[in-house]
Design an enzyme around this catalytic site. Structure first.
Site, PDB file in Angstrom:
ATOM      1  N   CYS A 119       0.798  -1.213   0.000  1.00 50.64           N
ATOM      2  CA  CYS A 119       0.000   0.000   0.000  1.00 50.64           C
ATOM      3  C   CYS A 119       0.840   1.277   0.000  1.00 50.64           C
ATOM      4  O   CYS A 119       0.428   2.291  -0.502  1.00 50.64           O
ATOM      5  CB  CYS A 119      -0.904  -0.012   1.231  1.00 50.64           C
ATOM      6  N   ASP A 120       2.041   1.221   0.513  1.00 49.31           N
ATOM      7  CA  ASP A 120       2.907   2.375   0.381  1.00 49.31           C
ATOM      8  C   ASP A 120       4.254   1.833  -0.055  1.00 49.31           C
ATOM      9  O   ASP A 120       5.165   1.674   0.749  1.00 49.31           O
ATOM     10  CB  ASP A 120       3.018   3.204   1.661  1.00 49.31           C
TER      11      ASP A 120
END
Lengths: 787, 787
Positions: A471-472
């Site tokens: 996600c990041d």
């Protein structure tokens, strides 16, 4: 009102194409996907087996993953219909592009299995409708032109599809009277001998077939457009189209009809737009869809296909907007992900698992199959690959070529939903052979994955981040093999905890103890090394620099480590309170919670890629809905139901016009992100990415079912543990579960101090409805204390 | 008249933007290239070190090689200036796009070192001019707005550069009063850690800097355009631009000026458009070019840079059109190829060698260096790689990843031009170390390459084609290792013959004999196996099927095997006559000779890629000028001067308007192809590819110098063996050669039966002017027999 919903929740209607120029609906089947916006621009792809285009940009467009915030421009692919008043010579185009004439009336209406427009201009009404075939890459279009003007009209009608720059190697287009339409041909460029064998069967033709013969046609974009330009094409301004061939010129499909309409009269046209391989295939399309009743049959079949994704929840609440979204649009989006696998042949492993977590509520047998398929690609070490290959010859592309360390986490997280929903624990004993030839049960494979997670840690007991986790995707934090991830450490703890429970139920107390010890170990390492005073750090770089900490000017606080620290039980009550307050202060926005703040504005070389995204977009300080959903899930787990509802409601688009305008999206899907950087860029904050590919859908559905309405499966039956918003005095839910139907009525009662549940009038002992009989209807009354 | 040339041959002028909408000029330096067309659309690239864009398409465009027949569309990159009459509100745009208003006067004027427009519309004159910096990626623009209307005018002037979709990762734009212009920022997407180190220094900003402060500006394309569209943007229609920021919105640079012009008055604006890395770099650009005299100095420097490519030939003939092309445009194009290496870091080996063959006439020291560089990348086997790497970290891309078997052929072919032109035989003894560490002389390396050619043959003595050879890359003919190439066999023979001569002069009769024996062997193999009755076959597939033969319905005859069979002496007189007649009958067109005919219309799986191109484009039956030039060269070698001239003249664009229109190109370069398939597609036959990257330039220049004007170097001096067109009664040529200047006057004289040459009044014995003294002027009179 700018946006209306139909009373039955079946459609959303937009009445101004200029207020939300990007507002779009999407249609799909397993062969194709089409996103078409209110103004007529369209993005469409089909599988052969990799995603391919059959209407193209005007230039050589890059092959890429589906982009958020898709840019539109004059010659962008789309589907249009010019109309000319043959008396006055005035023209307009439906839906809105390319002429952009101000309509007297406009409706863009998105339904589950079709998208429609009604456009009135110059006293002419044009209704357009598109649906797909259920099982083929075929667009089915209806155009109805009627005359509400009260006087007789002579009109030119010009359906127009810009086919675009098909290929630098070979492109052409011709009108084919024998096939009944325009056929544009091309050859996908190949240079290597091995490409040819892969490409030789490609459907390199695009055909626009009609059910009524036109009076003229054009097949070259430039010839059609002339000096007038797309907004006033020479082709439309002159009496007749040029009936030309496109010889390695940019192809377009334009047909010309001339109709005379008495007042109140209408004429209807049907078209089919599709990629095909050859003349025989095109003739087959005509026969199947355009001659006789095929067109109507295909519409019904497609509606039936979409209806199979209805899901397990129907609600009636004081929030009509939520009702529509939860009953109609959200399960549809979940179904899209699970049934079409996002139109990719190599979904990221974490996406594939979570998409099929969503399918547990739509078509659990498909989810089962997907879990087995994913595990069949497990590596001997227990690690999961970065993507799951779905097609012969598929390969890992784009971001899937970068190793990520979190894929194992999602196995117990997603399988747990399957077990809870279906009660089918037999899956744990299913035997799966992997690529190396080793056969193990699902249970054994997941145990191996959990041990891989436990092993991939440093001396402090923290999980390595490598080139990135979920996600990041920051790819310079730990690429030298030392950096660790705060999120992955707590996520591993959560996964191990969930799996420990499964081990226990599976009669393996020894393994349950082993994994629970791992949880304790991870949690204590995180508390020792990553607690930053008011929240958990995001990680520690190869060089020992903690980040996502209070003294970072940018990227000071990340959402995911906090959410998962709640889920994993890492944080004690005091820390949890501090964290939640910090998130409220720094990350909450009217559109949900941002993934981090403040957004990075430039490169921080020890952290990497994320910091290079534009502040507020994608993961860099956006409301990344997938992460925001986890925060909501964690808040419900912590019993913070009012706060959870506030964040969740922010993530839902609407229901007032100002909100629609700001997001620029109809609430027919939840996008992967809303623009964040709420404080730095208020003008663009809240703007939808328009991208409907997102793990958010599955999680939001699970949250609504299991957390908000509290209708969650357990080995013994259905647990009833609702956490309704404080402002709701009552609500109703229909829940389909293990073949039974539960009609659940919630009501707050003054004097009630705890939740009381009655099943068919009888008080329930505890919160679990057991002994469920398939085929039966249950009436469940839930009394809630006042808010 | 649609196209005019200035009397001094310095410029070409087009007077109607609609008659030849693609007509373009190009500018370059070693850092960048810019092709800008008459309507304002532009393609520009700069090196960092791979080719990169600083103005972008509106979508995510593919990274690719330079495409022929570049497609244009409304939002294509370009450079424009809107003008608004502040009284009437009417608008137009210069040069022509995006408004496309019909101009009262239009001039698109292409010079060697600048491109200019004059556009009059609404009684306003706009003059635009662009040049480049000599040594940096910088466009320098002047816009002059004047008032020929005879009344006072109040005008809005809006320079507009669509910067386009810079990056999905990060893009924005802002007006920067401190830097004096619009700065658009972006980050080139990277996903892999190793990409970052390559990309971190990228010039990811695009700036439009002004010398006069505007009253307003806009930096977002959508905000500028509004509902009006590019042809009537809201930004221009309203009083003031919105002065907005582009926050991950598609950037544009629009400036607004308000001027009042008395009759006859003018105002001038200067701008700079460039990619840069950071603020300091941008401030540096301003200081260097916009403050003070930098702008004018840069113009002079760029003109001086271009002037260094003047070449060695100036002619005056009855064909004014040829004069202009040969004196001005052709050497400029040759210079572009050699000095800028086509703006690539991995030129194909055959292109690199031939481009530098052209440089032998422009800057022989650069050619020398290039030959040495190419040989330093020779493989130990003697084979040459598919591309020559010019930059640190460069790699073989696109077609260079497909192995081709012909690269060695070009070594003697091109080096021979160097030796002939310079007489500098010392190059043969230059010592070169290759990648494997072995050091050999140039002479030894080329001998090794020749032996590689001799070895790469089958039992019949024919050259293997592998996945392809030159110019018609058919990749399935011989990929299994058996198929042979007719062209490569005769090309190898020609190369070996040329090299045999060099060996002899180098005192190595033994090697001369060896290679000449190879010539004989190849020629006899070709005559035995590839003569098809009236011409030579193109090759024989892996499965033993000859192609390019009389019983092929498509691809029946190929040009290259015939041309090179003449050059190699393969064909006897009878066969040569038959071949030439067959070429005339089947391949000649008014635009030159086609590479093959009839063009393939579909896949022939035993032949491969070529057959997939659109009939008449690129190699598939086009007038592929590079191949056509070889045919001309061969015809001159055979003494077929009238025929050679006919084909050559067809390849030159112009000089009548119908011809310009058909080709759609100004004769400021020779394109890589004209559309062929002359019989099948007469509408598009002759259309220029618009691509100026082509080995044709070097060959055409060599042909003009050495064949047509017959002023060819030899070890002993300058040989005079002209083959002027029969219709020329006289001609004059200035030839620079080994530091001397030859003023050559040709004249036909009745009664003359052979060519007679006088040097400074003295009859020349033989055809070679020897004892040339650098710095001297020679007057040469050539008497020719009547045609």
């Amino acid at each position: 009102m700018l946006v209306r919903a139909t009373d039955d929740g079946e459609r959303f209607v937009l009445t101004d194409p200029t207020a939300m120029p990007r507002a779009a609906g999407f249609l799909w089947n397993r062969q194709m996907m089409m996103q078409v916006n209110c103004r007529g621009f369209a993005v469409a792809r089909f599988m052969q087996p990799e995603p391919a285009r059959y209407t193209h940009a005007p230039n050589l467009e890059a092959a890429t993953f589906m982009q958020p915030e898709q840019p539109y421009y004059a010659h962008h692919p789309g589907r249009f219909c010019y109309v000319k008043d043959e008396e006055s010579g005035e023209i307009f185009s439906a839906p809105h592009e390319p002429v952009r004439a101000k309509p007297d009336r406009f409706e863009f209406s998105v339904g589950a299995s079709d998208i429609r427009w009604t456009v009135e201009c110059l006293g002419v009404r044009v209704e357009m409708e598109v649906g797909l075939a259920a099982d083929a890459a075929v667009e089915l279009w209806r155009i109805r032109v009627s005359n509400p003007s009260g006087r007789s009209r002579r009109l030119g009608v010009y359906p127009y599809v810009p086919i675009g720059y098909m290929s630098w190697m070979n492109q052409s287009a011709r009108y084919r009277p024998d096939l009944g339409g325009v056929v544009a041909s091309s050859v996908t460029p190949y240079q290597k001998v091995e490409d040819w064998s892969r490409q030789r069967g490609f459907k390199d033709r695009t055909c626009l077939l009609h059910d009524r013969e036109p009076v003229a046609f054009e097949t070259s974009r430039e010839a059609f457009e002339g000096e007038g330009g797309l907004h006033a094409p020479d082709g439309v301004r002159q009496a007749l189209l040029g009936c030309g061939e496109a010889l390695h010129e940019t192809p377009a499909a334009v047909l010309q009809y001339r109709i005379a309409l008495a007042p109140g009269q209408a004429e209807e046209f049907r078209f089919l737009l599709a990629p095909e391989r050859d003349d025989a295939g095109i003739a087959g399309l005509r026969e199947r869809y355009l001659d006789g009743a095929g067109f109507a049959r295909a519409r019904d079949q497609y509606a039936a296909y979409i209806a199979r994704g209805r899901g397990v929840l129907r609600i009636e609440t004081p929030d009509r907007h939520l009702d529509r979204f939860a009953n109609r649009w959200l399960p549809r989006q979940v179904y899209y992900h699970g049934d079409a696998n996002r139109l990719t042949t190599d979904p990221q492993t974490r996406n594939y698992l979570q998409d099929h977590m969503g399918m547990c509520y739509i078509a659990p047998e498909a989810a089962r199959e997907a879990f087995l398929r994913a595990l069949s690609q497990q590596e001997p070490s227990g690690a999961m690959p970065d993507g799951i290959l779905l097609a012969e010859g598929a390969e890992l592309k784009y971001i899937n070529q970068i190793p990520h360390t979190d894929h194992c986490v999602w196995l117990p997280v997603c399988l747990r939903a399957y077990l809870d929903e279906t009660g089918e624990h037999g899956i744990l004993d299913a035997r799966i052979q992997d690529g190396a030839g080793e056969t193990l049960t699902v249970f054994e494979r997941i145990c191996r994955a959990m041990r891989w997670l436990l092993a991939a840690r440093d001396a402090r007991g923290l999980s390595y981040i490598g080139q990135g986790d979920w996600c990041d995707p920051m790819n310079m934090v730990g690429h030298r093999g030392k950096g660790v991830s705060g999120w992955l450490s707590v996520a591993a703890a959560h996964a191990l905890g969930l799996w420990g429970d499964v081990c226990e139920r599976h009669g393996r107390d020894d393994l349950a103890a082993e994994f629970r010890a791992g949880v304790a170990d991870l949690n204590s390492a995180v508390n020792a090394h990553l607690w930053d005073g008011e929240w958990y750090a995001r990680g520690i770089t190869d060089d020992g620099v903690a980040f996502g900490v209070a003294n970072d000017a940018e990227g000071r606080i990340y959402l995911n480590p906090q959410s998962w620290a709640i889920l994993a039980g890492t944080a004690d009550a005091r820390r949890r309170t501090l964290m939640i307050a910090a998130v409220e202060r720094q990350l909450e926005t009217p559109y949900g919670a941002m993934m981090l703040a403040p957004a990075y504005t430039g490169m921080r070389e020890d952290v990497g890629r994320l910091t290079q995204k534009f502040p507020g977009t994608a993961e860099n300080g956006s409301v990344y809905n997938h992460a925001a959903a986890f925060y909501v899930h964690a808040l419900y787990a912590a019993g913070e139901s009012a706060r959870a509802w506030r964040v969740l409601r922010g993530m839902l688009c609407g229901p007032d016009d100002a909100d629609y305008r700001q997001r620029g999206q109809l609430p027919v899907f939840i996008p992967n992100y809303y623009r964040g950087a709420w404080r730095e860029h208020p003008r663009t904050a809240g703007r939808s990415s328009q991208l409907f590919n997102t793990g958010t859908a599955a999680w939001m559905y699970r949250i609504l079912i299991e957390d908000l309405f509290g209708l969650k499966g357990a080995p013994e039956g259905l647990r009833v543990t609702p956490q309704l918003p404080p402002e709701w005095p009552q609500a109703r839910a229909e829940r389909l579960f293990r073949g039974a139907r539960f009609d659940v009525r919630y009501a707050r009662r003054t004097g009630a101090t705890a939740i009381e549940v009655r099943v068919d009038g009888e008080p329930l002992d505890g919160d679990c409805i057991g002994g469920i009989r398939p085929g039966r209807d249950y009436r469940v009354d839930v009394r809630l204390p006042p808010a």
